[in-house]
Motif scaffolding. Sequence first.
Motif, mmCIF file in Angstrom:
data_model
loop_
_atom_site.group_PDB
_atom_site.id
_atom_site.type_symbol
_atom_site.label_atom_id
_atom_site.label_comp_id
_atom_site.label_asym_id
_atom_site.label_seq_id
_atom_site.Cartn_x
_atom_site.Cartn_y
_atom_site.Cartn_z
ATOM 1 N N ASP A 118 0.831 -1.209 0.000
ATOM 2 C CA ASP A 118 0.000 0.000 0.000
ATOM 3 C C ASP A 118 0.866 1.261 0.000
ATOM 4 N N ALA A 119 0.286 2.325 -0.539
ATOM 5 C CA ALA A 119 0.916 3.647 -0.508
ATOM 6 C C ALA A 119 -0.169 4.697 -0.578
ATOM 7 N N LEU A 120 0.072 5.822 0.082
ATOM 8 C CA LEU A 120 -0.871 6.931 0.069
ATOM 9 C C LEU A 120 -0.066 8.206 -0.141
ATOM 10 N N VAL A 121 -0.303 8.870 -1.270
ATOM 11 C CA VAL A 121 0.447 10.077 -1.618
ATOM 12 C C VAL A 121 -0.549 11.215 -1.833
ATOM 13 N N PRO A 122 -0.616 12.193 -0.940
ATOM 14 C CA PRO A 122 -1.566 13.302 -1.099
ATOM 15 C C PRO A 122 -0.996 14.410 -1.981
#
Length: 270
Positions: free
Chosen positions: A227-231
């Motif tokens: 998983d990855a979360l890049v805003p």
Amino acid sequence: MNAPDEVPLQDLAAAYALGALSPEETQAFEAYLAGSEAARREVAEFREAAALLALGSSETRPSPELRQRVVDAISATKERTLPTRPTAPAPRTRGSAPPWLWGALAASLVAVAGLGLKVRSLSTDIATRDSTMTEQARQLADQGQRLLAREAALASILSPGVELVQLTASGNPDPRIQLFWDRRKNIALLHASKLKPAAQGRTYQLWFIRDGKPVPSITFNVEPGGDALVPRVTVPSDGVISAAAVTEEPAGGSQQPTSPILLVGPLAKS
């Protein structure tokens, strides 16, 4: 001159430093101590030597000269032949000390040594506790940061006018990347799932296809779970943006794709 049954007061410095004198001897020696700077210095040295020898670490040992002086003083006194302390006063030779002094001296040194061990053990316990508390505080801070990031991501996803764009591999629903695109602000939030972590020295890179040509965007990697979360990913605002794609590139990214497209998804025209 001292009476025949009296021990010279200057010979009682070691016993006084370790608290091994009787109340009467202590009172007499303290009266002598008040007027003798040399005696006060000798008492201080005996106390320091006893404490440092008990602690035993290389950083806290007394100097060789002081250590030898203590050993010589004790050895010289132990060589004297002394009678046991009788119930009634008995003559004692000049410069001698009663045998009970040595038992008190040994007990005092054992007590000081035990205190040194307890101090070291307590210091170790305190250091371990502080280390554990620091690690727990760091973990709590990390959790707080992750929660804040997720709350911000959720807020941006639920904002009015946000569109969802799915990037997938050809014919395979997993892995996938979701782009939550806010057209009004020209920013997007990237969420990757079930994506294999990039190899060492490699990274994933996002591209926008503008007027038929790839425009480089952010680089990212995923956690071990994929998983990855890049805003706050900036979306080009000029030209026609028709699609978004992901490739694997050297660390630091590239100006042009150097490997095949891994995931791609179309962006609807406004």
